[in-house]
Design an enzyme around this catalytic site. Structure first.
Site, PDB file in Angstrom:
ATOM      1  N   HIS A  67       0.821  -1.209   0.000  1.00 39.81           N
ATOM      2  CA  HIS A  67       0.000   0.000   0.000  1.00 39.81           C
ATOM      3  C   HIS A  67       0.859   1.264   0.000  1.00 39.81           C
ATOM      4  O   HIS A  67       1.908   1.310   0.649  1.00 39.81           O
ATOM      5  CB  HIS A  67      -0.901   0.025   1.244  1.00 39.81           C
ATOM      6  CG  HIS A  67      -2.037  -0.949   1.171  1.00 39.81           C
ATOM      7  ND1 HIS A  67      -3.040  -0.845   0.233  1.00 39.81           N
ATOM      8  CD2 HIS A  67      -2.313  -2.053   1.904  1.00 39.81           C
ATOM      9  CE1 HIS A  67      -3.900  -1.849   0.400  1.00 39.81           C
ATOM     10  NE2 HIS A  67      -3.481  -2.601   1.400  1.00 39.81           N
ATOM     11  N   CYS A  79      -0.716 -32.859  -9.538  1.00 42.27           N
ATOM     12  CA  CYS A  79       0.619 -32.970  -8.931  1.00 42.27           C
ATOM     13  C   CYS A  79       0.622 -33.535  -7.519  1.00 42.27           C
ATOM     14  O   CYS A  79       1.681 -33.929  -7.016  1.00 42.27           O
ATOM     15  CB  CYS A  79       1.346 -31.626  -8.977  1.00 42.27           C
ATOM     16  SG  CYS A  79       0.473 -30.296  -8.137  1.00 42.27           S
TER      17      CYS A  79
HETATM   18  C1  FAD Z   1      -8.325 -10.235   3.818  1.00 39.93           C
HETATM   19  C2  FAD Z   1      -7.036  -9.536   4.116  1.00 39.93           C
HETATM   20  C3  FAD Z   1      -6.461  -8.679   3.179  1.00 39.93           C
HETATM   21  C4  FAD Z   1      -5.280  -8.020   3.476  1.00 39.93           C
HETATM   22  N1  FAD Z   1      -4.649  -7.293   2.499  1.00 39.93           N
HETATM   23  C5  FAD Z   1      -3.485  -6.674   2.768  1.00 39.93           C
HETATM   24  C6  FAD Z   1      -2.791  -5.983   1.752  1.00 39.93           C
HETATM   25  O1  FAD Z   1      -3.172  -6.014   0.587  1.00 39.93           O
HETATM   26  N2  FAD Z   1      -1.675  -5.302   2.096  1.00 39.93           N
HETATM   27  C7  FAD Z   1      -1.208  -5.242   3.375  1.00 39.93           C
HETATM   28  O2  FAD Z   1      -0.236  -4.544   3.630  1.00 39.93           O
HETATM   29  N3  FAD Z   1      -1.803  -5.960   4.349  1.00 39.93           N
HETATM   30  C8  FAD Z   1      -2.918  -6.678   4.074  1.00 39.93           C
HETATM   31  N4  FAD Z   1      -3.528  -7.428   5.035  1.00 39.93           N
HETATM   32  C9  FAD Z   1      -2.953  -7.463   6.376  1.00 39.93           C
HETATM   33  C10 FAD Z   1      -1.791  -8.442   6.502  1.00 39.93           C
HETATM   34  O3  FAD Z   1      -2.071  -9.659   5.873  1.00 39.93           O
HETATM   35  C11 FAD Z   1      -1.519  -8.670   7.982  1.00 39.93           C
HETATM   36  O4  FAD Z   1      -1.416  -7.437   8.626  1.00 39.93           O
HETATM   37  C12 FAD Z   1      -0.247  -9.449   8.239  1.00 39.93           C
HETATM   38  O5  FAD Z   1      -0.230 -10.628   7.491  1.00 39.93           O
HETATM   39  C13 FAD Z   1      -0.153  -9.751   9.725  1.00 39.93           C
HETATM   40  O6  FAD Z   1       0.905 -10.626   9.946  1.00 39.93           O
HETATM   41  P1  FAD Z   1       1.107 -11.284  11.366  1.00 39.93           P
HETATM   42  O7  FAD Z   1       2.414 -11.938  11.333  1.00 39.93           O
HETATM   43  O8  FAD Z   1       0.859 -10.254  12.433  1.00 39.93           O
HETATM   44  O9  FAD Z   1      -0.092 -12.303  11.534  1.00 39.93           O
HETATM   45  P2  FAD Z   1      -0.302 -13.794  10.979  1.00 39.93           P
HETATM   46  O10 FAD Z   1       0.151 -13.941   9.596  1.00 39.93           O
HETATM   47  O11 FAD Z   1      -1.720 -14.123  11.269  1.00 39.93           O
HETATM   48  O12 FAD Z   1       0.672 -14.668  11.866  1.00 39.93           O
HETATM   49  C14 FAD Z   1       0.412 -14.967  13.213  1.00 39.93           C
HETATM   50  C15 FAD Z   1       0.977 -16.344  13.488  1.00 39.93           C
HETATM   51  O13 FAD Z   1       0.885 -16.617  14.879  1.00 39.93           O
HETATM   52  C16 FAD Z   1       0.595 -17.983  15.038  1.00 39.93           C
HETATM   53  N5  FAD Z   1       0.039 -18.177  16.378  1.00 39.93           N
HETATM   54  C17 FAD Z   1      -1.174 -17.816  16.845  1.00 39.93           C
HETATM   55  N6  FAD Z   1      -1.318 -18.199  18.116  1.00 39.93           N
HETATM   56  C18 FAD Z   1      -0.167 -18.805  18.473  1.00 39.93           C
HETATM   57  C19 FAD Z   1       0.273 -19.443  19.668  1.00 39.93           C
HETATM   58  N7  FAD Z   1      -0.503 -19.549  20.740  1.00 39.93           N
HETATM   59  N8  FAD Z   1       1.521 -19.976  19.680  1.00 39.93           N
HETATM   60  C20 FAD Z   1       2.336 -19.920  18.586  1.00 39.93           C
HETATM   61  N9  FAD Z   1       1.934 -19.348  17.427  1.00 39.93           N
HETATM   62  C21 FAD Z   1       0.708 -18.786  17.368  1.00 39.93           C
HETATM   63  C22 FAD Z   1      -0.405 -18.260  13.929  1.00 39.93           C
HETATM   64  O14 FAD Z   1      -0.506 -19.643  13.635  1.00 39.93           O
HETATM   65  C23 FAD Z   1       0.190 -17.461  12.787  1.00 39.93           C
HETATM   66  O15 FAD Z   1       1.074 -18.223  12.004  1.00 39.93           O
HETATM   67  C24 FAD Z   1      -4.683  -8.154   4.753  1.00 39.93           C
HETATM   68  C25 FAD Z   1      -5.243  -9.042   5.682  1.00 39.93           C
HETATM   69  C26 FAD Z   1      -6.382  -9.763   5.354  1.00 39.93           C
HETATM   70  C27 FAD Z   1      -6.896 -10.783   6.313  1.00 39.93           C
END
Ligand code: FAD
Length: 485
Positions: free
Chosen positions: A50, A444
């Site tokens: 973005h 695959c």
């Molecule tokens: C529909 C959608 C569209 C989006 N589009 C965009 C976009 O176009 N551009 C952009 O910049 N952002 C976008 N985002 C936002 C972006 O995807 C997220 O902000 C980002 O992926 C967050 O990453 P994260 O590592 O915080 O979370 P996550 O990827 O959710 O990772 C969290 C991890 O923690 C693990 N976890 C949870 N609980 C535990 C536990 N108790 N012990 C150990 N591990 C645990 C989970 O299994 C997971 O692997 C979008 C999000 C969504 C849902």
């Protein structure tokens, strides 16, 4: 076992922080609940880099979006992550919406968006995007809008962190956190109980749980589901830019966005739900995606859809990311409620947070840190000469396993052998694209299962789609060696 930092969660934020912390001399471990990294929101989003026009000024979202956006060229160079600066267009379909576009423009200027940012008239819009719907009347052009492969970014962060000494444990759900008398933290997980000087909370949709375990400054995350269609690669050139509509109070609205791999996304919806695991797609949600996207592209070819998916945004009740050390929980570092634009912001959050942690723990720089990671060579992107050389060096490049995406056995084996390598069929998919094409893994999967079984030294009956009980095969119908009956 004593650690300097334990990171909870292997999404793009946790893996990004892991990579940045590997710049320091420190014992760092990442604990991920599921069978693989990149299994939460980081695998199911729109993959847009973005520009930063949408976030409310003076928020953490605005700050880290703009800072993160500026870091992607370097990430591309160092980590071999595919990106494209294809611009974003926020299209309006009603002249009365001009003030809303103007507001976004001013917001973008205030947030410090890089590059070109201006409102374009209908003529320029149609010159740029001849397939835009007939009622489109103007648009905000965001020159710093781009696209990235979200899996490759997350996996590249993790691989590079592991190369530089970070330990990764999967199937390691963290269930409890306790402050010890010596000021360290005790982390209880499915992989064991560990002591650490600091904890990073990057647990995505569950990051509120960990924050609320240790701090009185409570946060509540309600997942907001977004549903999508994916269109076949033959539609890649219908639009050049990511085609947004005006944002709503639920988010950036439904868009049509090309991916770096050449497919096209239509979505996402935005529906608040209660279950943090409910990743269903629904007939109503998909119909809504289509209906609203139909203003941008009036003749979306239904026969071009190859699959659907949904992702859950970690929408917190503060309206902003919750980052850093709460006053009442020293050495506990939040990356909480990181919803969109979290993918874009992730490199900047990781950079800022790791510097804060290093200062507070007095970590020395790691003189051996190597920022370079090369991706798995992609047979589909090689010319004939390169293909011949690759096959001569490794005959497994001559065996195509996924015909839709032209993924070879060599790539699949390498995806398993790499640091933090694939352990299941979905892990292969995210690392190589085998199974992501038109037939959606119909052809695959059997060979991928065999290769996983050989490389991991397990029976094909033990190979899973995504860990846990998701086994693909139930039993052998014939005895081994006699199955040509
Ligand atoms: C529909 C959608 C569209 C989006 N589009 C965009 C976009 O176009 N551009 C952009 O910049 N952002 C976008 N985002 C936002 C972006 O995807 C997220 O902000 C980002 O992926 C967050 O990453 P994260 O590592 O915080 O979370 P996550 O990827 O959710 O990772 C969290 C991890 O923690 C693990 N976890 C949870 N609980 C535990 C536990 N108790 N012990 C150990 N591990 C645990 C989970 O299994 C997971 O692997 C979008 C999000 C969504 C849902």
């Amino acid at each position: 076992m004593m650690y300097d930092v334990i990171i909870i969660g292997g999404g793009v934020v946790g893996c990004g922080v892991a990579r940045e912390l590997s710049r320091y001399k420190a014992k760092v471990m990442l604990l991920e609940k599921t069978n693989d990294i990149c299994n939460g929101q980081s695998k199911a989003n729109t993959a847009i880099i973005h520009g930063g026009y949408d976030a409310k000024p003076n928020t953490l979202k605005a700050k880290f979006n703009v800072l993160g956006n500026a870091m992607f060229d370097k990430l591309h160079e160092e980590l071999d992550v595919p990106i494209q600066w294809n611009t974003s267009l926020v299209v309006s379909f009603n002249k009365d919406d001009h003030p809303a576009l103007e507001k976004l423009l001013q917001q973008g200027i205030q947030n410090g968006c890089r590059g070109e940012l201006r409102i374009i008239d209908e003529k320029e819009l149609r010159e740029r995007e001849p397939n835009v719907g007939s009622t489109a009347c103007e648009a905000l052009l965001v020159g710093s809008g781009g696209i990235v492969c979200p899996y490759e970014l997350t996996i590249a962060f993790a691989e590079n962190a592991a190369m530089n000494g970070v330990e990764f444990r999967r199937n390691a759900e963290v269930t409890d956190l306790k402050r010890l008398e010596n000021g360290n933290w005790q982390v209880v997980s499915a992989a064991g109980t560990f002591e650490t000087r600091a904890v990073v909370n990057a647990a995505g949709a569950y990051s509120d749980v960990f924050n609320n375990m240790v701090s009185e400054r409570k946060v509540h995350i309600r997942p907001r589901r977004g549903e999508y269609y994916i269109l076949d690669k033959k539609y890649r050139d219908v639009f050049h830019a990511a085609m947004f509509q005006l944002p709503t109070k639920m988010g950036k609205g439904i868009l049509i966005a090309p991916t770096v791999d050449g497919t096209v996304l239509v979505g996402p919806t935005a529906e608040d739900i209660d279950d943090k695991e409910d990743k269903r797609t629904t007939a109503e949600g998909l119909a809504k995606s289509l209906r609203e996207a139909g203003r941008t592209w009036e003749h979306i070819p239904m026969r071009g859809f190859i699959t659907t998916f949904s992702g859950l945004r970690s929408t917190g009740d503060t309206g902003d990311f919750v980052l850093g050390e709460p006053d009442d929980a020293p050495h506990f570092f939040n990356c909480c409620a990181v919803e969109s634009p979290g993918l874009t912001s992730s490199p900047a959050i990781a950079d800022w947070l790791s510097k804060d942690i290093a200062a507070k723990l007095e970590l020395a720089p790691n003189p051996d840190f190597n920022p370079i990671r090369k991706g798995i060579p992609k047979f589909r992107e090689m010319n004939d000469e390169e293909r011949a050389a690759a096959i001569a060096a490794n005959p497994d490049f001559g065996k195509v396993v996924c015909r839709c995406e032209t993924v070879t056995e060599a790539e699949i084996r390498e995806a398993i052998r790499r640091p933090v390598g694939a352990l299941d069929v979905d892990g292969i998919k995210r690392r190589t694209r085998a199974g992501m094409g038109r037939c959606q893994a119909g052809f695959c999967t059997p060979r991928t299962v065999e290769i996983l079984s050989e490389e991991l030294g397990i029976s094909p009956l033990e190979v899973t789609k995504f860990g846990g009980t998701s086994k693909l095969l139930k039993e052998f119908l014939f005895e081994e060696g006699k199955n040509d009956a």
